[in-house]
Structures are given as C-alpha cells and as structure tokens.
Scaffold this motif. Structure first.
Motif, PDB file in Angstrom:
ATOM      1  N   ALA A 302      66.068   0.335  60.149  1.00  0.00           N
ATOM      2  CA  ALA A 302      65.043   1.121  59.453  1.00  0.00           C
ATOM      3  C   ALA A 302      65.077   0.782  57.970  1.00  0.00           C
ATOM      4  N   CYS A 303      64.215   1.433  57.197  1.00  0.00           N
ATOM      5  CA  CYS A 303      64.200   1.265  55.737  1.00  0.00           C
ATOM      6  C   CYS A 303      64.234   2.642  55.061  1.00  0.00           C
ATOM      7  N   GLY A 304      64.726   2.665  53.857  1.00  0.00           N
ATOM      8  CA  GLY A 304      64.639   3.873  53.026  1.00  0.00           C
ATOM      9  C   GLY A 304      65.300   5.070  53.672  1.00  0.00           C
ATOM     10  N   THR A 305      64.581   6.172  53.600  1.00  0.00           N
ATOM     11  CA  THR A 305      65.100   7.426  54.147  1.00  0.00           C
ATOM     12  C   THR A 305      65.416   7.305  55.636  1.00  0.00           C
ATOM     13  N   ALA A 306      64.564   6.592  56.350  1.00  0.00           N
ATOM     14  CA  ALA A 306      64.779   6.445  57.794  1.00  0.00           C
ATOM     15  C   ALA A 306      66.095   5.701  58.056  1.00  0.00           C
ATOM     16  N   TRP A 307      66.468   4.800  57.147  1.00  0.00           N
ATOM     17  CA  TRP A 307      67.747   4.097  57.292  1.00  0.00           C
ATOM     18  C   TRP A 307      68.903   5.080  57.113  1.00  0.00           C
ATOM     19  N   ILE A 349      63.694   3.197  63.478  1.00  0.00           N
ATOM     20  CA  ILE A 349      63.348   4.543  63.003  1.00  0.00           C
ATOM     21  C   ILE A 349      62.326   4.390  61.884  1.00  0.00           C
ATOM     22  N   SER A 350      61.198   5.055  62.025  1.00  0.00           N
ATOM     23  CA  SER A 350      60.162   4.929  60.996  1.00  0.00           C
ATOM     24  C   SER A 350      59.207   6.111  61.052  1.00  0.00           C
ATOM     25  N   GLN A 351      59.035   6.771  59.931  1.00  0.00           N
ATOM     26  CA  GLN A 351      58.066   7.870  59.876  1.00  0.00           C
ATOM     27  C   GLN A 351      56.682   7.346  60.200  1.00  0.00           C
ATOM     28  N   SER A 352      56.267   6.326  59.454  1.00  0.00           N
ATOM     29  CA  SER A 352      54.885   5.845  59.560  1.00  0.00           C
ATOM     30  C   SER A 352      54.651   4.987  60.790  1.00  0.00           C
ATOM     31  N   GLY A 353      55.705   4.319  61.251  1.00  0.00           N
ATOM     32  CA  GLY A 353      55.540   3.370  62.359  1.00  0.00           C
ATOM     33  C   GLY A 353      54.825   2.101  61.923  1.00  0.00           C
ATOM     34  N   GLU A 354      54.693   1.892  60.616  1.00  0.00           N
ATOM     35  CA  GLU A 354      53.959   0.724  60.116  1.00  0.00           C
ATOM     36  C   GLU A 354      54.758  -0.093  59.107  1.00  0.00           C
ATOM     37  N   THR A 355      55.962   0.319  58.771  1.00  0.00           N
ATOM     38  CA  THR A 355      56.724  -0.387  57.742  1.00  0.00           C
ATOM     39  C   THR A 355      56.952  -1.845  58.160  1.00  0.00           C
ATOM     40  N   ALA A 356      56.541  -2.761  57.289  1.00  0.00           N
ATOM     41  CA  ALA A 356      56.515  -4.184  57.665  1.00  0.00           C
ATOM     42  C   ALA A 356      57.891  -4.700  58.086  1.00  0.00           C
ATOM     43  N   GLY A 400      53.498  13.896  51.092  1.00  0.00           N
ATOM     44  CA  GLY A 400      54.297  13.558  49.904  1.00  0.00           C
ATOM     45  C   GLY A 400      54.960  12.201  50.130  1.00  0.00           C
ATOM     46  N   VAL A 401      54.958  11.357  49.110  1.00  0.00           N
ATOM     47  CA  VAL A 401      55.518  10.014  49.292  1.00  0.00           C
ATOM     48  C   VAL A 401      57.020  10.082  49.627  1.00  0.00           C
ATOM     49  N   ALA A 402      57.731  10.970  48.961  1.00  0.00           N
ATOM     50  CA  ALA A 402      59.166  11.081  49.250  1.00  0.00           C
ATOM     51  C   ALA A 402      59.334  11.800  50.583  1.00  0.00           C
ATOM     52  N   SER A 403      59.992  11.129  51.511  1.00  0.00           N
ATOM     53  CA  SER A 403      60.123  11.677  52.862  1.00  0.00           C
ATOM     54  C   SER A 403      61.095  12.860  52.866  1.00  0.00           C
ATOM     55  N   THR A 404      60.689  13.954  53.470  1.00  0.00           N
ATOM     56  CA  THR A 404      61.574  15.130  53.547  1.00  0.00           C
ATOM     57  C   THR A 404      61.636  15.641  54.980  1.00  0.00           C
ATOM     58  N   LYS A 489      66.084   9.644  42.554  1.00  0.00           N
ATOM     59  CA  LYS A 489      65.556   8.402  41.954  1.00  0.00           C
ATOM     60  C   LYS A 489      64.052   8.320  42.141  1.00  0.00           C
ATOM     61  N   GLU A 490      63.637   8.519  43.395  1.00  0.00           N
ATOM     62  CA  GLU A 490      62.228   8.304  43.753  1.00  0.00           C
ATOM     63  C   GLU A 490      61.271   9.134  42.912  1.00  0.00           C
ATOM     64  N   ILE A 491      61.596  10.418  42.766  1.00  0.00           N
ATOM     65  CA  ILE A 491      60.559  11.283  42.183  1.00  0.00           C
ATOM     66  C   ILE A 491      60.830  11.716  40.754  1.00  0.00           C
ATOM     67  N   LEU A 603      55.666   3.590  43.945  1.00  0.00           N
ATOM     68  CA  LEU A 603      56.058   3.780  45.351  1.00  0.00           C
ATOM     69  C   LEU A 603      54.836   3.976  46.235  1.00  0.00           C
ATOM     70  N   ALA A 604      54.977   3.549  47.497  1.00  0.00           N
ATOM     71  CA  ALA A 604      53.908   3.795  48.466  1.00  0.00           C
ATOM     72  C   ALA A 604      54.489   4.554  49.641  1.00  0.00           C
ATOM     73  N   LYS A 605      53.658   5.337  50.273  1.00  0.00           N
ATOM     74  CA  LYS A 605      54.131   6.117  51.420  1.00  0.00           C
ATOM     75  C   LYS A 605      54.544   5.201  52.559  1.00  0.00           C
ATOM     76  N   SER A 606      53.772   4.163  52.738  1.00  0.00           N
ATOM     77  CA  SER A 606      54.086   3.279  53.850  1.00  0.00           C
ATOM     78  C   SER A 606      54.012   1.853  53.314  1.00  0.00           C
ATOM     79  N   VAL A 607      55.136   1.136  53.397  1.00  0.00           N
ATOM     80  CA  VAL A 607      55.195  -0.196  52.797  1.00  0.00           C
ATOM     81  C   VAL A 607      54.882  -1.229  53.875  1.00  0.00           C
ATOM     82  N   THR A 608      53.636  -1.647  53.923  1.00  0.00           N
ATOM     83  CA  THR A 608      53.201  -2.524  55.014  1.00  0.00           C
ATOM     84  C   THR A 608      53.199  -3.996  54.614  1.00  0.00           C
TER      85      THR A 608
HETATM   86  C1  G6P Z   1      58.849   3.758  51.836  1.00  0.00           C
HETATM   87  C2  G6P Z   1      58.816   5.242  51.501  1.00  0.00           C
HETATM   88  C3  G6P Z   1      60.127   5.919  51.950  1.00  0.00           C
HETATM   89  C4  G6P Z   1      60.363   5.651  53.421  1.00  0.00           C
HETATM   90  C5  G6P Z   1      60.356   4.148  53.730  1.00  0.00           C
HETATM   91  C6  G6P Z   1      60.371   3.883  55.220  1.00  0.00           C
HETATM   92  O1  G6P Z   1      59.765   3.116  51.027  1.00  0.00           O
HETATM   93  O2  G6P Z   1      58.643   5.443  50.105  1.00  0.00           O
HETATM   94  O3  G6P Z   1      60.038   7.324  51.740  1.00  0.00           O
HETATM   95  O4  G6P Z   1      61.590   6.214  53.792  1.00  0.00           O
HETATM   96  O5  G6P Z   1      59.187   3.545  53.226  1.00  0.00           O
HETATM   97  O6  G6P Z   1      59.189   4.358  55.756  1.00  0.00           O
HETATM   98  P1  G6P Z   1      58.963   4.645  57.278  1.00  0.00           P
HETATM   99  O7  G6P Z   1      57.528   5.053  57.394  1.00  0.00           O
HETATM  100  O8  G6P Z   1      59.260   3.367  58.014  1.00  0.00           O
HETATM  101  O9  G6P Z   1      59.902   5.729  57.675  1.00  0.00           O
END
Ligand code: G6P
Length: 610
Positions: A302-307, A349-356, A400-404, A489-491, A603-608
């Motif tokens: 995963a990336c970011g918070t999901a990691w 693991i991914s909130q958006s399901g689209e993280t590249a 919100g961009v920062a995942s909670t 850091k993020e916000i 920052l972007a909500k979903s980094v595609t």
């Molecule tokens: C971006 C967001 C983070 C998020 C990460 C993974 O960096 O700013 O908040 O945790 O992507 O996103 P995902 O949608 O794959 O969980």
C-alpha cells in the motif's frame, strides 16, 4: 453513504429531485437514478445510470420528465459494482413499486434467498433490491402498510423512500440508523438524506428517529414507528447554510470524518460479525477461503496511510492467523522483482482503489502468480475490479485529503480478515469470540475517545509553533506513531517523525530539546515498562512529553506533561483508539496555524500517477 431525495406536491418533481441530487452528491457519486410517477398512463418512469448526476441529467434530456411524485438517488456503492443495474431506484417484479435506499441491509442474503424461492427475479447485486421485492410481497393496495410489514423482517441500516404507480398521492419514507429529514412545504413534502436538498424550498423540517416512518400525502403527513405506533413530530427550523450541512456543521470535512468514526467503524463491521458461530462473514473472500487457508505467506502492500494500516496488519496476520507476513511500500514492491510463489497472497490496501503504485504492485503480483486481495473503500474502483477477491471498507466517501476514517476502517477489516484466516488455521472459537466482543465495543470506545477533543485543542495551542515533533510507539503502536506524524506533516506542514520508541536512542535522541514535543503511545501492554524508560530519557533531556495512555494509569503523570487517556483494550485494538487523538491533534495544530485542512498544499486525495 448514499444520498436520497423524494418529492410529493403540486410542482413538477424532476427539477426539484435533480437539484436535490446535486446537493447530495458529496455523499456519494458513482451512479444515480430517478423514478417519476407519470400522470399520463399512471406508470413509473425509472431512469438510472453509472456515473455522476450530470450523466443522469444527460440521459434525461429529451425524455418525458413530467410528474409531481418521484424519488431519486446518488449512490456510493456498498453491495455490487457501480453500474446501471445496481444504480437506484430498484423496482419490484411489476416495475410499479420503486425504492431508493441509503444504508446497508444486513440480512439481505437470507431475504433474497427467500424471495427468489418464491419466484422473485432480481436484476441487480444490491442489498436494496431485496426491499423492493419484499414490500411488493406484502402489497395489497396500501403502500404504507406493505412498507411497515416488510421492514419488520429487515435488519440493518436504512433511510428509504418508496413510491407505487397505483398510489399517486403517497410517498413513504422510513429510517433506521441512516439519516432522513422531511421538508414540510405548502401542500408538498421533500424527503432527503440531509437538509441540503431541502432548504432551498423550505426551512421547516421534521427529523425522523430510528425505526420511524412517515407517510406523506399532498394534504398531510402521518408518522409512526415501524411497529405502527403513531408518533407526534414537531416541525423544526433549519438554520444552517448549504456548506455547513454538507459538513454536518463542522468547519472541515476532516473533522467531520474524524468525528463520524464511531459510525464508520460500525458500518465496516455491520452484518459481518457472528459471535454465536465465532466467525466473521466476509462475502468478498468466502469463495476463496480454502486457498487462503493454505497460504504460506502474506505480503501487504500500500501507500501512505494505507501502508501504516498494513504495518498493523502484519502483527494481526502473524498474531491471529500465524501466517508469515511482510509489508512493503507498493512503489518499492513493483520494481523489486519480488519472489512470489503459489502460496503467496498479496493484499493491496487502498482507500481510493486507484493509487497508481498500489495498482501496479497488484498487477505485478498477479502476473507472478500470487492471489491478489483488495482492502478497498471505493466499490468498483480499479483495484477492486482487478483483484481476485477482497473486503470493502464500507466507511462512506472520504473527502478530506488526509485519510482518517478510512484508516480506522482498514484496521477493522484487517482484524476481521486475520480472524477469518485464523479461524481456519488455529484460532479457537473462544478466542475468536473474545475478538468479536472486542470489536463490538470499538464504536462506543471511539466515541469516548472523541471526548478528549477539548483537551487536545489545548495541547495543540501549547505546541503549535514548535517546528519539529517526534512520535514514538512500540509493537502495534509503532505504525500509529508513523501515522500520527504523517497526519501532522500533511496538514500543518510541521516536520514530524514517527519511530519505534527504542530506536530513539540510536540517533534521534540528539534532537531532543525543550522545544521538542514528543508524543508517546504508552498504553499498558507488553512493552509498557520499556516505553516508560524511553519517556524518562526524553524527559531528562527537557523534551515535552505528550502521552496517550491507559485510563487509570496515574503513574504516567510523573513523566508526561499531558496525558490523553484512552480505554484499556487488548493490544490489537489499541491502534484504532490511539490514532483518534493523534488525528485530532494534527487537525487542531493545522487549524491554529491557519492551514487549508481539507486541501493541503501539494497533496492529492488519490495519487493516480507515479
Ligand atoms: C495519497 C493520500 C494519502 C493516502 C495515499 C494512499 O498520498 O494523500 O492520504 O493514504 O494516497 O491512498 P489510497 O487511496 O491508496 O489509500
């Protein structure tokens, strides 16, 4: 979370419903639909489509949109992919009864089986369609009664609006666990998931309670419990602006999403825990249970918070399911030429399901023969579609961009998935029951932790100008330290580092001065004493200790300047409760520093993209 709106009155329903949907779009936006009761021919015209409200609007162009009674829906998928068939409204076999629904029907599978055995033919994969067939089963010319009778058999959360072609003067609405508001106009009613779809038309509203329903006719309204006991409702005035309503009155989506975690974690568990059978029901992975049972290795990526959720997952999978587990950044995994064999399960693991990066890691894993699972929030997203199986978070859209709230739901899903595997490997029923009991208490415990908000605001005010922060934790709480630092850091654009507490003495201790706030995750548990020694080291160098600690721990006051108390729970549950004060701390620091909390810079909500 979806948005529903219904209208009955003298005006044309279509423009009112369409406008209402646009106002509710923030609640969900993967598909939309509308049902209008047309005077001409007395039929229901049902139009629905995948995509945003604008797609529905385009589809409606050139069609007959007449009618003064109708219901509409903007969807955020829970059961079934976002496609035309799964979009609401759903109709019964005759096409004359239509339902829109926000929520999750827990016993939909059993109801569907029953209705199908009686001859009902389903056209979608949704839990909602069950309601249409169920109400039709009881329909004998009285819509109100059939809804009331049908709901007796329904378990779960719902806000619904129902119409029938044969009853042009009736709009029925009911709620249990999902919000529903009635707007009261002159000879007209609008029912909606929140007041944003209503206030343009009237400030007068009635709030339905759980297990309550309303039957609206142009000349009046009747409310009752779903057990048919009449209720008396006061009309109230809405004073919020549109923007305040979307954010439920909170100044930011991030705060709203932090505060709604008791509900979102409950939604994640809804219908999945079975204490009697000592089992979790995870429909998305039940078909491959056997394959999973024989897995030899799990890689969480995963990336970011999901990691960070994945790092907690490593403890859970190894602890509860005894499967060797690794966690890897998706961006590293994809290029490392990882060694994967048949017994490897890769969990994305991914909130958006689209993280590249996560998507690419999943494709690489599948190419090499791994079984790929997704733990995803957005139903029908690319990762959800391309994985072999998975478990959805069902925590509603995160804006919100920062995942909670996605993070806490990821933790809940990881506990459930580890238990699902554990039960098939070595976990005894009694142990599983204890975990289920623990999970069931989590929503109320999170609610309790939110009570720290004011205290946290004061802590934030005291340290908002500090340029560097440290977050320290051990074991299950090391990933929480990382997540706390990332949130800050993020916000708030303040430098923060998360570390395993014991690592501090190998370098970062040199940074400690009186200007350095150090946040410790210091719950009672296996490594408690060791964390206290680390705290002592910080204190003796003048660092400002802020501790998250177990309720009743007075000893810790000697070492920490500020103590944020959380309930005493077993270690696997601590990350869920501990992260909440850290989310609030980051939020308040950012607000006090005047930062754009919901849309932090760069920052972007979903980094595609890579
Ligand atoms: C971006 C967001 C983070 C998020 C990460 C993974 O960096 O700013 O908040 O945790 O992507 O996103 P995902 O949608 O794959 O969980």
């Amino acid at each position: 979370m979806c948005g529903i709106v219904g209208y009955i009155g003298k005006k044309q329903a279509y423009p009112i419903l369409l406008e209402g949907l646009k106002r509710l779009e923030y609640r969900g936006y993967d598909s939309a639909g509308i049902a209008l009761r047309q005077d001409d021919g007395g039929r229901l015209a049902v139009v629905k489509t995948k995509g945003r409200i604008s797609a529905l609007e385009t589809l409606m162009q050139g069609r007959d949109t007449s009618g003064t009674l109708g219901i509409a829906h903007t969807r955020w998928a829970t059961h079934g992919a976002p496609n035309d068939a799964n979009a609401h409204p759903h109709v019964d076999g005759s096409g004359r009864l239509a339902v829109v629904h926000n929520g999750i029907i827990e016993n939909w599978a059993a109801l569907r089986q029953l209705l199908e055995s009686e001859g009902a033919r389903f056209r979608s994969d949704t839990d909602t369609e069950v309601l249409a067939h169920l109400f039709a089963r009881y329909y004998d010319g009285d819509l109100e009664r059939c809804v009331q009778q049908g709901l007796q058999e329904v378990r779960g959360a719902y806000g619904i609006a129902v119409i029938h072609a044969d009853e042009p003067d009736v709009l029925v609405a009911a709620r249990n666990g999902s919000p529903l508001i009635l707007g009261v106009g002159e000879g007209e009613y609008i029912v909606a998931s929140d007041a944003s779809a209503i206030i343009e038309h009237t400030p007068n509203v009635i709030y339905l309670e759980d297990r309550e329903m309303a039957t609206m006719r142009r000349d009046g309204l009747r409310t009752a419990t779903i057990d048919a006991v009449p209720t008396h409702k006061e009309i109230q005035q809405v004073e919020w602006t549109l923007e305040q309503i979307e954010k439920k009155g909170y100044p930011h989506f991030m705060l709203k999403e932090i505060i709604e975690q008791p509900e979102s974690v409950a939604d994640t568990m809804r219908g999945r825990l079975d204490a009697d059978a000592a089992e979790v029901h995870l429909g998305g992975i039940s078909d491959i249970a056997k394959q999973l049972t024989h897995a030899r290795r799990v890689i969480l990526t995963a990336c970011g918070t999901a990691w960070h959720a994945g790092l907690v997952g490593e403890f859970l999978f190894e602890g509860l399911a005894r499967i060797p587990t690794e966690v890897e950044y998706a961006s590293e995994f994809r290029y490392r030429n990882p060694i994967i064999d048949e017994g490897t399960v890769v969990v994305c693991i991914s909130q958006s399901g689209e993280t590249a990066d996560t998507l690419a890691a999943m494709r690489e894993a599948r190419l090499k023969g791994a079984l790929a699972l997704g733990i995803v929030n957005v139903v029908g997203s690319t990762i959800a579609r391309e994985t072999d199986a998975g478990v959805y978070l069902h925590c509603g859209p995160e804006i919100g961009v920062a995942s909670t709230k996605a993070f806490t739901s990821q933790l809940v899903v990881l506990i459930m998935t580890a238990m699902f595997l554990g039960r098939r490997r070595h976990l005894a029923p009694q142990e599983a029951r204890e975990i289920i009991k623990g999970l069931q208490s989590v929503p109320e415990q999170v609610r309790g932790v939110l009570g720290l908000n004011e205290q946290i605001q004061q802590v934030a005010a005291a340290y908002k100008d500090c340029p560097n922060w440290l977050y320290l934790g051990r074991g299950y709480n090391y990933p929480v330290a990382l997540e706390g630092a990332l949130k800050l850091k993020e916000i708030s654009y303040v430098h923060a580092e998360g570390l395993p507490a014991a690592e501090m003495k190998h370098g970062p201790i040199a940074l400690i001065t009186e200007e350095m706030p150090v946040v410790f995750l210091a719950n009672r548990g296996l490594q408690y004493e060791k964390v206290l020694s680390n705290m002592e080291e910080v204190r003796s160098r003048g660092g400002q200790v802020i501790a998250v600690a177990t309720e009743g721990d007075t000893e810790i006051r000697r070492l920490a300047k500020h103590v944020l108390y959380v309930p005493d729970v077993p270690e696997p549950f601590q990350p869920i409760l501990n992260v909440v004060p850290l989310q609030l701390l980051a939020y308040h620091v950012a607000v006090l520093r005047g930062c754009a909390v919901d849309k932090p810079r760069n920052l972007a909500k979903s980094v595609t993209v890579e």
